[in-house]
Design a protein around this motif. Structure first.
Motif, mmCIF file in Angstrom:
data_model
loop_
_atom_site.group_PDB
_atom_site.id
_atom_site.type_symbol
_atom_site.label_atom_id
_atom_site.label_comp_id
_atom_site.label_asym_id
_atom_site.label_seq_id
_atom_site.Cartn_x
_atom_site.Cartn_y
_atom_site.Cartn_z
ATOM 1 N N LEU A 63 0.830 -1.207 0.000
ATOM 2 C CA LEU A 63 0.000 0.000 0.000
ATOM 3 C C LEU A 63 0.862 1.254 0.000
ATOM 4 N N ILE A 64 0.519 2.181 -0.881
ATOM 5 C CA ILE A 64 1.210 3.458 -0.995
ATOM 6 C C ILE A 64 0.222 4.569 -0.669
ATOM 7 N N ILE A 65 0.662 5.500 0.170
ATOM 8 C CA ILE A 65 -0.166 6.660 0.509
ATOM 9 C C ILE A 65 0.552 7.899 0.002
ATOM 10 N N GLU A 66 -0.161 8.687 -0.788
ATOM 11 C CA GLU A 66 0.388 9.929 -1.319
ATOM 12 C C GLU A 66 -0.427 11.102 -0.793
ATOM 13 N N LEU A 67 0.262 12.156 -0.366
ATOM 14 C CA LEU A 67 -0.403 13.375 0.074
ATOM 15 C C LEU A 67 -0.163 14.453 -0.977
ATOM 16 N N ASP A 81 0.711 12.679 -12.048
ATOM 17 C CA ASP A 81 0.311 11.833 -10.915
ATOM 18 C C ASP A 81 -0.459 10.605 -11.398
ATOM 19 N N GLU A 82 -1.336 10.800 -12.387
ATOM 20 C CA GLU A 82 -2.122 9.688 -12.922
ATOM 21 C C GLU A 82 -1.219 8.625 -13.540
ATOM 22 N N LYS A 83 -0.246 9.070 -14.333
ATOM 23 C CA LYS A 83 0.684 8.129 -14.979
ATOM 24 C C LYS A 83 1.493 7.372 -13.933
ATOM 25 N N ARG A 84 1.951 8.092 -12.935
ATOM 26 C CA ARG A 84 2.738 7.505 -11.858
ATOM 27 C C ARG A 84 1.904 6.466 -11.097
ATOM 28 N N THR A 85 0.670 6.830 -10.762
ATOM 29 C CA THR A 85 -0.225 5.902 -10.058
ATOM 30 C C THR A 85 -0.467 4.652 -10.900
ATOM 31 N N LYS A 86 -0.728 4.834 -12.189
ATOM 32 C CA LYS A 86 -0.988 3.704 -13.085
ATOM 33 C C LYS A 86 0.210 2.758 -13.106
ATOM 34 N N LYS A 87 1.422 3.325 -13.213
ATOM 35 C CA LYS A 87 2.646 2.512 -13.244
ATOM 36 C C LYS A 87 2.791 1.713 -11.942
ATOM 37 N N LEU A 88 2.590 2.388 -10.813
ATOM 38 C CA LEU A 88 2.703 1.711 -9.508
ATOM 39 C C LEU A 88 1.644 0.616 -9.379
ATOM 40 N N GLU A 89 0.429 0.890 -9.858
ATOM 41 C CA GLU A 89 -0.635 -0.124 -9.799
ATOM 42 C C GLU A 89 -0.334 -1.296 -10.726
ATOM 43 N N ASP A 90 0.290 -1.011 -11.872
ATOM 44 C CA ASP A 90 0.685 -2.098 -12.789
ATOM 45 C C ASP A 90 1.668 -3.048 -12.111
ATOM 46 N N TRP A 91 2.472 -2.524 -11.178
ATOM 47 C CA TRP A 91 3.422 -3.358 -10.438
ATOM 48 C C TRP A 91 2.755 -4.079 -9.264
ATOM 49 N N GLY A 92 1.457 -3.853 -9.066
ATOM 50 C CA GLY A 92 0.739 -4.568 -8.017
ATOM 51 C C GLY A 92 0.537 -3.802 -6.720
#
Length: 120
Positions: A63-67, A81-92
């Motif tokens: 779990l990652i929390i971003e402020l 931020d959207e691209k970064r979130t998508k990449k992190l979610e692609d990694w699980g």
């Protein structure tokens, strides 16, 4: 897809600088997360995954929390931020975001939402 690498050596000075200069919202939330205060989960602050440095990370929960402060409130930053979130979610990883003022104004709700994202 290969597992992303964590805490790359070349990012260490940046992580350290960020940890030593937390935003008021990060410092406030960190007081609630440090030393396993939230349901016994261990969080790290300013943890890097590949070349991203995330605000808070719980390995056990993936779990990652971003402020997000005002600097995130423009179309370019939102897209980044959207691209970064998508990449992190692609990694699980699961990524949740809060605006800084939410941490101050609605802390119990923020903590509840974090808990609700634990896998149980």
């Amino acid at each position: 897809m290969k597992k992303p690498s964590h805490n790359r050596k070349h990012l260490e000075p940046y992580r350290k600088a960020l940890r030593n200069n937390l935003t008021p919202a990060e410092a406030f939330l960190w007081k609630q997360l440090q030393r396993r205060k939230l349901k016994g989960r261990k969080f790290r602050r300013q943890h890097s995954i590949e070349n991203f440095i995330v605000d808070f990370y719980c390995a056990e929960e993936q779990l990652i929390i971003e402020l997000d402060g005002d600097v995130h409130k423009n179309p370019l930053a939102e897209e980044k931020d959207e691209k970064r979130t998508k990449k992190l979610e692609d990694w699980g990883f699961k990524v949740i975001r809060f605006e800084n003022r939410m941490v101050f104004d609605f802390l119990p709700s923020v903590l509840k939402e974090i808990e609700d994202n634990f896998k149980k």
